[in-house]
Design a protein around this motif. Structure first.
Motif, short mmCIF file in Angstrom:
data_model
loop_
_atom_site.label_atom_id
_atom_site.label_comp_id
_atom_site.label_asym_id
_atom_site.label_seq_id
_atom_site.Cartn_x
_atom_site.Cartn_y
_atom_site.Cartn_z
N ARG A 20 0.83 -1.21 0.00
CA ARG A 20 0.00 0.00 0.00
C ARG A 20 0.87 1.25 0.00
NH1 ARG A 20 -3.98 -2.74 4.00
NH2 ARG A 20 -5.62 -3.36 2.57
N GLU A 21 1.91 1.24 0.84
CA GLU A 21 2.81 2.39 0.94
C GLU A 21 3.48 2.69 -0.40
OE1 GLU A 21 7.18 2.74 2.81
OE2 GLU A 21 5.62 2.30 4.28
N LYS A 22 3.82 1.63 -1.13
CA LYS A 22 4.51 1.81 -2.41
C LYS A 22 3.54 1.80 -3.59
CE LYS A 22 8.80 0.15 -0.59
NZ LYS A 22 9.87 -0.83 -0.59
N GLN A 23 2.26 1.87 -3.26
CA GLN A 23 1.19 1.92 -4.26
C GLN A 23 1.25 0.74 -5.23
OE1 GLN A 23 1.38 5.91 -5.88
NE2 GLN A 23 0.36 6.75 -4.09
N LEU A 24 1.49 -0.43 -4.67
CA LEU A 24 1.47 -1.67 -5.44
C LEU A 24 0.19 -2.43 -5.10
CD1 LEU A 24 5.17 -2.78 -4.89
CD2 LEU A 24 4.17 -1.78 -6.96
N SER A 25 -0.16 -3.36 -5.92
CA SER A 25 -1.39 -4.12 -5.74
C SER A 25 -1.30 -5.06 -4.53
CB SER A 25 -1.67 -4.95 -6.99
OG SER A 25 -2.68 -5.88 -6.75
N THR A 26 -2.21 -4.87 -3.58
CA THR A 26 -2.26 -5.79 -2.45
C THR A 26 -2.75 -7.16 -2.93
OG1 THR A 26 -4.47 -5.00 -1.84
CG2 THR A 26 -2.58 -4.01 -0.70
#
Length: 72
Positions: A20-26
């Motif tokens: 989430r912090e790195k704006q990647l897909s959870t």
């Protein structure tokens, strides 16, 4: 006494938080963990047993439904 959940949960939650912090897909992170689960299960379980485990989980996806049986 430490449980398997005590060991695994913080790592999973940290990976989700980092995604989430790195704006990647959870979802992608969860899928990668799932791939790892399948790899480990294949070491000691039959495909039929894995299939049964997954079907049982899929039948109880409703969060408001009681999950009566859970493997250790």
């Amino acid at each position: 006494m430490t449980t398997a959940r005590d060991i695994a949960s913080p790592h999973f939650e940290a990976a989700i938080a980092e995604a989430r912090e790195k704006q990647l897909s959870t979802d992608a992170v969860a899928r990668i963990f799932f791939e790892g689960v399948l790899r480990v299960w294949r070491e000691t379980r039959s495909p039929e047993d894995i299939r049964a485990e997954l079907l049982e989980a899929a039948e109880h996806l409703d969060p408001d439904e009681d999950f009566m049986f859970m493997r250790p």
